[in-house]
Motif scaffolding. Structure first.
Motif, short mmCIF file in Angstrom:
data_model
loop_
_atom_site.label_atom_id
_atom_site.label_comp_id
_atom_site.label_asym_id
_atom_site.label_seq_id
_atom_site.Cartn_x
_atom_site.Cartn_y
_atom_site.Cartn_z
N ALA B 190 8.93 72.23 -1.80
CA ALA B 190 8.13 72.50 -2.87
C ALA B 190 7.24 71.37 -3.20
O ALA B 190 6.05 71.51 -3.68
CB ALA B 190 9.00 72.56 -4.14
N ALA B 191 7.42 70.21 -3.21
CA ALA B 191 6.79 68.86 -3.27
C ALA B 191 5.72 68.85 -2.15
O ALA B 191 4.44 68.38 -2.81
CB ALA B 191 7.53 67.60 -3.09
N ARG B 192 5.86 69.31 -1.14
CA ARG B 192 4.36 69.32 -0.19
C ARG B 192 3.68 70.20 -0.84
O ARG B 192 2.52 70.06 -0.49
CB ARG B 192 5.17 69.77 1.16
CG ARG B 192 4.29 69.38 2.23
CD ARG B 192 5.04 70.01 3.66
NE ARG B 192 4.23 69.58 4.77
CZ ARG B 192 3.23 69.79 5.30
NH1 ARG B 192 2.58 71.00 4.79
NH2 ARG B 192 2.55 69.18 6.30
N GLY B 193 3.93 71.33 -1.24
CA GLY B 193 2.97 72.25 -1.73
C GLY B 193 2.24 71.78 -2.91
O GLY B 193 1.00 72.28 -3.13
N ARG B 194 2.43 70.68 -3.57
CA ARG B 194 1.79 70.27 -4.54
C ARG B 194 0.76 69.10 -3.99
O ARG B 194 -0.10 68.50 -4.81
CB ARG B 194 2.83 69.45 -5.61
CG ARG B 194 3.45 70.10 -6.41
CD ARG B 194 4.09 69.50 -7.70
NE ARG B 194 5.08 68.57 -7.31
CZ ARG B 194 6.37 68.46 -6.93
NH1 ARG B 194 7.00 69.76 -6.87
NH2 ARG B 194 7.18 67.52 -6.62
N HIS B 314 3.49 61.86 4.83
CA HIS B 314 3.72 61.77 3.28
C HIS B 314 2.57 62.74 2.66
O HIS B 314 1.59 62.95 3.35
CB HIS B 314 2.97 60.04 2.99
CG HIS B 314 4.32 59.19 3.05
ND1 HIS B 314 4.40 58.49 4.30
CD2 HIS B 314 5.05 58.66 2.23
CE1 HIS B 314 5.37 57.47 3.94
NE2 HIS B 314 5.64 57.45 2.92
N GLY B 315 2.68 62.96 1.53
CA GLY B 315 1.74 63.62 0.87
C GLY B 315 1.29 62.88 -0.67
O GLY B 315 2.23 62.11 -1.14
N ALA B 316 0.15 63.21 -1.15
CA ALA B 316 -0.50 62.68 -2.32
C ALA B 316 -1.31 63.79 -2.91
O ALA B 316 -1.87 64.52 -2.31
CB ALA B 316 -1.10 61.55 -2.08
N GLY B 320 -3.64 60.65 -6.71
CA GLY B 320 -2.99 59.59 -5.77
C GLY B 320 -1.69 59.21 -6.30
O GLY B 320 -1.00 58.23 -5.99
N ARG B 321 -1.22 60.17 -6.59
CA ARG B 321 0.52 60.25 -6.67
C ARG B 321 1.19 60.72 -5.46
O ARG B 321 0.86 61.93 -4.99
CB ARG B 321 1.03 61.03 -8.01
CG ARG B 321 0.50 60.76 -9.31
CD ARG B 321 1.30 59.69 -9.80
NE ARG B 321 0.97 59.27 -10.97
CZ ARG B 321 1.21 58.13 -11.88
NH1 ARG B 321 2.29 57.51 -11.30
NH2 ARG B 321 0.90 57.67 -12.76
N LEU B 322 2.08 59.97 -4.97
CA LEU B 322 2.95 60.47 -3.83
C LEU B 322 3.74 61.65 -4.07
O LEU B 322 4.18 61.63 -5.24
CB LEU B 322 3.69 59.48 -3.47
CG LEU B 322 3.41 58.13 -2.63
CD1 LEU B 322 4.37 57.00 -2.49
CD2 LEU B 322 2.62 58.45 -1.24
N THR B 323 3.78 62.78 -3.29
CA THR B 323 4.54 63.89 -3.57
C THR B 323 5.82 64.07 -2.84
O THR B 323 6.89 64.12 -3.31
CB THR B 323 3.55 65.09 -3.15
OG1 THR B 323 3.33 64.74 -1.73
CG2 THR B 323 2.35 65.28 -4.13
N PRO B 354 9.01 50.33 -1.01
CA PRO B 354 9.18 50.16 -2.82
C PRO B 354 8.39 51.25 -3.47
O PRO B 354 7.49 50.74 -4.29
CB PRO B 354 8.61 48.80 -2.74
CG PRO B 354 7.68 48.87 -1.67
CD PRO B 354 8.21 49.68 -0.45
N TYR B 355 8.52 52.38 -3.34
CA TYR B 355 7.71 53.40 -4.18
C TYR B 355 8.59 54.44 -4.73
O TYR B 355 9.60 54.89 -4.27
CB TYR B 355 6.72 54.01 -2.85
CG TYR B 355 5.86 53.25 -2.19
CD1 TYR B 355 4.74 52.42 -2.99
CD2 TYR B 355 6.18 52.74 -0.86
CE1 TYR B 355 3.88 51.57 -2.49
CE2 TYR B 355 5.24 51.74 -0.37
CZ TYR B 355 4.21 51.14 -1.04
OH TYR B 355 3.37 50.17 -0.62
N VAL B 356 7.99 55.10 -5.70
CA VAL B 356 8.53 56.46 -6.25
C VAL B 356 8.41 57.48 -5.46
O VAL B 356 7.42 58.12 -5.25
CB VAL B 356 8.22 56.49 -7.63
CG1 VAL B 356 8.83 57.81 -8.26
CG2 VAL B 356 8.27 55.11 -8.43
N LEU B 357 9.74 58.11 -4.97
CA LEU B 357 9.56 59.17 -4.09
C LEU B 357 10.90 59.98 -4.19
O LEU B 357 12.07 59.72 -4.02
CB LEU B 357 9.69 58.81 -2.63
CG LEU B 357 8.12 58.45 -1.93
CD1 LEU B 357 8.09 57.93 -0.61
CD2 LEU B 357 7.36 60.10 -1.81
#
Lengths: 200, 798, 295
Positions: B190-194, B314-316, B320-323, B354-357
């Motif tokens: 789902a997140a990849r879709g964003r 990784h997706g963003a 610029g937000r990591l998905t 050190p990232y929000v994922l």
């Protein structure tokens, strides 16, 4: 074979030396001077650096028999060497303070120790600078670095950073990243400079 | 850079009623003077009347059946006192290992890696021992090799360890996998879709060596009671003891271990090397036995950092937000397990960086292979991942069209962030701030090789003294990276330390003695323990006893943990001693002053004082002839194992963070690199000894620089043999390869930890390598998906 | 193992004749590594340190007679004017400690393709003075290297000195390693301009089984310089000439892939070094020629 040489100003002899032994082995295992270190035994790390007839060399690459009749100065003799230089009026700065301050170390006092060696209780200026600047961590590279740095400051009392790096490029350190070693040599040079400057 | 003034020695700094030389000061090392005079006794300096020299015969091939071993000629060599093989081992315990006991003391019927010990010799001179070892006849029949994931898991692949019965065996997809740890959280699909941008990368991390300078060494002395005294350089005395004693068939109290001087460790002394061999030979011959590896042997004598193949996705979003993140990390553990399983746990749990994922799908595993065994090295599983995810961050930032630092800051974790393991980070995590600080440092001047005049100073250029460029082809690049490392032992490990603290009057002065089994490997733990005792007990003189097994375990000098855990144990023991001292004071002097009963009392400057500063008594008077002593274990808060399927769990005690900025100059024609500056900002919670903290950060930084540019154990894929086991061909940075290393230390307290401190030693080793790589990419525009990067990779001639 | 300590050159030759397998040791920087790591156990080790003349040099009209054991440090410090290429090469040798002990005789005796002195000797032009109880002879440097770690010495011969032509023009030396100090050559390149004879000589290290000259490249460049009148008109060398010279130097390599570098990289890097050292020496020559009012 027998090897006779002068180490830190004293005439010494070693017997039953195997012909393939290095000067480093003779110093460490036969003469009770383990200060020179055995990190690579291939001339790539400088931790065994001593002065052979004044010249810094890797003692691991000097065959024991080649040291016959010659003069060797090791880290154990650095303080006395500095003392002799100071007596000759060479720029060496004030003598360092007295040795261990009663605090226990670790390791160094835990084992059966070495054969009777030569205690060095005072520090040469470069030794003191290494302690003060935090240039010592595990300390295994330290003896070789001290001999090399001391000799460089003898030749070049006001080295640039690039001069220091070049002169010490044969001495590997794995702990410090070298920055505190740079600080220590700069400190030793600065103190040496202060010592020869006339008082205002 | 200005010369820093020397700081005072502990004896000089008693000011007012505060006790000098305590926590927070840059007191000098207690072992510093012995180390500069050459008197400090390292393991290889040990010497004993009548001692023999031990020598190991090692396998010249990586995988073979041993058909026969003939020691006759070796034993007949004059001067030889013992030759031992597997058949001479005294008990049924013939393997050892930190977690899985799969490592043979001496090879039994089969060797699984190049350099595996096959036989040991004791003789009256090292040359005699070498000649005798060379006379041992071993017949090998070579076996097919396992060298990578495909050969390890192919149908019919040779099994490194048949009939595995270890506790990991039931949970792995293949017997040639030591351990596998998935972590699944959120909904990646789902997140990849964003995602507006998806970046995939395949990365390769070479095999790094700890390359500590003091080779593996020690002295075993047989004792009259049938036991043995062992003087050795190690990271954890009690873990050694637990593995050694059963092989010798001795109770643990008959194997008395004392730490000798340790010439660096960096993880390479967690596993045993010469310990059991020296003890076996000493007990067999009745003579003290010394073993000293040379540098060649040292490369076979300890585990290395796991090489890795790493895949990331990784997706963003456009803003610029990591998905999401998907990652697979394959570590090569080599022939024996060592600490591979724990390295896998770290690699998996820290792979998000050190990232929000919130949406992740992670898998990390370690293989068994015929390559050299791999295990602990500074950074422990977090290093490989950091190299790869930081490359990903740059590529994502570029894809989105954002500043690379700004992109990281936007996605940076902070206190309260939930890790992929579900663990909420409950202390400061100033990732964005560290990046800001390292970016704000002034840039080094350009064309610094012309600083001294018209002539180029080659020492300031790529190639250095080799005189390869006078400025031709040289392009500058700048790169940033940040990393996250756990502190302390994780995943439910009972991680504790023991401290014995004694206080008594010596020469009219109250003196503290601290006894722990903490291995001082150069990090300066002995300095910090004395500082803690001064702060807690208000004394000036503190004696640190040699580390040995006469006191309880201190745990390992690993995982950036000793200041936290043994420091915590010393502080705790000091607190108990203080209570006893105050109790003694109340008994002796309580009737003279009401404050003994009513006030908060402190020990400062050799006195008992009230929190208002009133002096009640001299400690010397309180103690009189009595000595107060406490030995106590201390634990940090517990952790829990990661779930084997989901990877969820409160796995880590503490996290630490460092960021680097690298400025490099690349000779783009020759592919040679000069690092001009490597700046670091790190949060250390509380710097107990600022001088030592900076030394740790700089040392770790340069190990990372080495990994970026030159350090790699090269294993021939056709033979699984090590091609460069020497300091001639395994290169570590010299002082001419090392730039200025400015350090910005941030101190945001972690209230779970003693004094708010945060483990320091490892974090700087993580981000240094990717920062240098990023700078080289910036200078060259090349993709560079492997480290170390070699001139071939920069010139298209690989 | 026996340790022989000849006190004179004649004693050394006699000992070598009596024990042709004796290994001579001077600086020890090659021999002791092999002994320490158990790669070599000669029956006789022959110390040359007591033969003082091996550590001396004489500057003659045409050439410098450099004692086999003159340490690299002395070459850097005292012979920079006469032997600029060799002085630069000496500065790239290992570390200060090694340069204080090692000398050109050892490099020649070991004859490793990676020896740092070889390209400088090839470019300058040199002869190796070898001695034995049978007499002494001068071996041209071009005929000295006969194979990987093999040289033209007979079993009873020792290297006494090297006669190196004094520089009559600018010389350069570059070496590639993967570290900025204390590194073995991945490849190395020496170049010497000889204005007196209007020739250029080269030397390539670590990129073929032996140190070699790039003869085709030299011939091309000599012809190009001649045809263009460059020696007289003092013009900069055209990029196309420099590029062709570099390509021919690369082509002179016959390198291997090893742990220090790939063959492809070595070929490539030698070309870069050839182009750069040509530019440095030629610009220096133009500067000197201009200063002397020659052009």
């Amino acid at each position: 074979m027998r090897v006779s040489l002068t180490v830190n100003g004293r005439a010494r002899e070693a017997d039953d030396v195997w012909e393939g032994e290095s000067l480093l082995y003779v110093l460490r295992e036969r003469l009770g001077l383990p200060g020179s270190k055995n990190a690579c035994e291939q001339g790539e790390c400088g931790s065994c650096t001593v002065r052979l007839d004044d010249v810094p060399v890797c003692s691991c690459l000097v065959a024991a028999g080649q040291a016959e009749g010659r003069e060797v100065v090791t880290v154990e003799g650095l303080a006395a060497l500095a003392g002799r230089r100071a007596a000759r009026g060479a720029p060496d700065g004030p003598d360092g303070p007295d040795g261990p301050d009663g605090q226990g170390g670790q390791g160094g006092q835990g084992g059966p120790g070495g054969p009777p060696g030569e205690g060095a209780t005072r520090l040469s200026p470069v030794q003191q600078a290494f302690v003060d600047a935090g240039a010592v961590q595990c300390g295994f590279c330290t003896p070789g670095l001290l001999v090399a740095a001391d000799e460089m400051l003898e030749r070049n009392p006001a080295p640039t950073d690039a001069d220091i790096r070049e002169a010490l490029s044969g001495n590997l350190c794995r702990c410090t990243g070298y920055e505190k070693i740079m600080d220590a040599v700069r400190l030793a040079a600065a103190r040496q400079g202060e010592a020869v400057r006339p008082c205002p | 850079m200005p010369v820093k003034p020397a700081v005072g020695t502990p004896a000089e700094v008693t000011q007012g009623s505060r006790t000098g030389g305590g926590v927070g000061e840059s007191t000098l090392r207690p072992d510093g003077i012995l180390k500069v005079t050459g008197e400090f006794a390292y393991a290889s300096d040990m010497w004993h009347e009548d001692m023999l020299w031990g020598q190991v015969l090692r396998s010249p091939v990586a995988h073979a059946e041993i058909l026969s071993v003939d020691t006759g000629e070796a034993l007949a060599t004059p001067g030889v006192h013992a030759v031992m093989t597997y058949d001479d081992l005294p008990t049924g315990v013939r393997t050892y290992g930190l977690e899985i006991q799969d490592t043979p003391v001496l090879a039994h019927g089969r060797v699984r890696h190049h350099g595996e010990p096959v036989a040991i010799v004791a003789a009256d001179h090292p040359e005699t021992a070498r000649r005798a070892a060379a006379r041992i006849r071993v017949e090998y029949r070579e076996l097919p090799l396992v060298t990578d994931e495909s050969s390890a898991t192919a149908p019919g692949a040779p099994l490194l360890h048949e009939d595995r019965a270890d506790h990991r065996a039931g949970h792995v997809p293949h017997p040639n996998v030591v351990h596998r740890q998935p972590i699944v959280r959120g909904d990646v699909a789902a997140a990849r879709g964003r995602a507006d941008f998806v970046v995939e990368g395949e990365y390769t991390f070479g095999m790094q060596d700890q390359a500590f300078l003091g080779p593996e060494s020690g002295l075993a002395v047989p004792a009259e009671d049938g036991g043995v005294d062992l003087y050795v350089a190690t990271q954890w005395l009690h873990a050694d003891l637990r593995q050694i004693a059963p092989v010798l068939g001795l109770p643990e109290d008959k194997v008395r271990m004392t730490l000798s001087g340790v010439g660096g460790a960096f993880g390479g002394r967690e596993d045993l090397s010469m310990q059991i061999h020296a003890c076996l030979l000493a007990l067999r011959t009745g003579r003290p036995v010394k073993i000293v590896y040379n540098r060649f042997e040292s490369f076979f004598g300890h585990v290395h950092r796991h090489p890795a193949r790493i895949h990331y996705e990784h997706g963003a979003t456009k803003d610029g937000r990591l998905t999401h993140m998907k990652c697979r990390i394959v570590l090569d553990g080599g022939a024996y397990a060592s600490t591979s399983a724990a390295v896998v746990g770290n690699a998996a749990s820290l792979s998000a960086g050190p990232y929000v994922l919130d949406d992740v799908d992670i898998e990390a595993l370690a293989l068994y292979s015929n390559n050299p065994p791999c295990g602990a090295m500074r950074g422990f599983g977090a290093v490989q991942a950091c190299f790869a995810y930081e490359a990903q961050m740059d590529r994502l930032a570029d894809a989105v069209g954002m500043d690379r630092v700004g992109f990281r800051q936007l996605n940076a974790m902070s206190q309260g962030t939930v890790m992929p393991t579900g663990q909420r980070v409950d202390s400061p995590a100033p990732v964005a701030e560290l990046l800001r600080r390292v970016k704000a440092m002034p840039m080094p001047p350009r064309r610094q090789w012309l600083a001294a005049g018209e002539q180029a100073d080659v020492r300031e250029l790529p190639g250095g003294l080799s005189n390869t460029t006078h400025g031709e082809g040289v392009v500058r690049g700048v790169g940033y990276a940040v990393g996250i490392k756990n502190v302390g032992f994780s995943e439910g490990f009972d991680d504790y330390s023991t401290a014995r603290v004694r206080m008594e009057v010596v020469g009219g002065e109250a003196v503290a003695t601290v006894h722990t089994a903490m291995a001082e490997v150069g990090q300066g733990g002995v300095t910090v323990l004395a500082q803690i005792a001064r702060t807690e007990l208000g004394v000036v003189r503190v004696t640190i006893q040699p580390a040995d097994t006469r006191v309880g375990s201190a745990g390992s000098t690993s995982a950036s943990r000793q200041t936290y855990v043994t420091g915590g144990a010393v502080r705790n023991a000091c607190g108990l001693v203080r209570e006893k001292v105050l109790e003694l004071g109340r008994r002796r002097f309580g009737t003279y002053h009401p404050a003994w009963a009513t006030a908060e009392l402190l020990l400062e400057g050799g006195r008992v004082v009230t929190d208002g500063g009133e002096v009640l008594a001299d400690l010397a008077d309180v103690l009189g002839d009595e000595a107060v002593e406490v030995e106590e274990e201390w634990r940090h808060r517990p952790t829990e194992p990661f779930d084997l399927r989901t990877g969820q769990g409160f796995g880590h005690v503490q996290y630490s963070f460092a960021a680097h900025r690298a400025v490099v100059e690349v000779d783009t024609e020759l592919g040679l690199v000069k690092v001009v500056e490597l700046a670091c900002a790190q949060d250390v919670g509380k710097a107990l000894n600022p001088l030592s903290v900076i030394g740790q950060i700089q040392g770790g930084t340069v190990q990372g620089l080495g990994m970026a540019l030159m350090e790699e154990i090269v294993v021939d894929p056709g033979t699984a043999k090590v091609r460069n086991p020497s300091f001639t061909d395994y290169l570590i940075p010299t002082i001419l390869d090392t730039p200025d290393l400015p350090v910005d230390v941030l101190e945001l307290a972690d209230h779970h930890a003693p004094y708010g401190l945060r483990g320091v030693g490892e974090a700087p080793t993580l981000s240094s390598t990717p920062a240098v790589l990023a700078a080289i990419r910036d200078a060259t525009g090349l993709e560079l998906n492997r480290t170390p990067v070699r001139p071939e990779h920069l010139t298209g001639t690989a | 193992m026996d340790f022989l300590r000849p006190a004179s050159w004649e004693e050394a030759l006699a000992a070598k004749a009596a024990h042709p397998a004796a290994v001579p040791i001077a600086g020890g920087t090659d021999v002791m590594v092999e002994i320490n790591f158990d790669h070599r156990r000669p029956e006789h080790l022959m110390d040359l340190n007591r033969i003082g003349e091996l550590g001396e040099w004489e500057v003659g009209e045409e050439s410098v007679r450099l004692g086999a054991a003159v340490p690299y440090t002395a070459i850097m410090e005292h012979l920079r004017g006469e032997l600029p290429g060799l002085a630069l090469a000496s500065h790239t040798v290992a570390s200060p400690q090694i340069r204080n002990r090692g000398g050109v005789g050892g490099n020649l005796g070991t004859a490793s393709p990676a020896g740092d002195a070889h390209p400088a000797l090839l470019a300058a032009g040199a002869e190796v003075e070898a001695g034995s109880v049978r007499g002494s002879r001068l071996i041209p440097i071009d005929a000295f290297y006969t194979g990987v770690k093999r040289n033209a010495l007979a079993a009873d011969e020792l290297i006494r000195a090297v006669h190196i032509r004094k520089a009559d023009g600018p010389q350069q030396y570059s070496k590639v390693g993967t570290r900025n100090a204390m590194v073995i050559a991945v490849c190395a390149f020496g170049l010497a301009l000889h204005p007196a004879s209007r020739t250029v000589r080269t030397g390539i290290g670590s990129a073929a089984p032996t140190p070699v000259r790039a003869r085709t490249a030299e011939e091309f460049l000599n012809a190009a310089l001649d045809e263009g009148g460059f020696w007289d008109n003092g013009r900069s060398i055209t990029p196309s000439v420099a590029q062709r010279f570099a390509e021919l130097c690369s082509a002179a390599c016959n390198p291997v892939d090893d742990v220090r570098g790939t063959a492809g990289y070595r070929r490539h890097a030698v070309g870069v070094l050839a182009r750069r050292t040509l530019a440095w020496t030629w610009e220096s020559y133009r500067g000197t020629a201009a200063a002397e009012g020659g052009v």
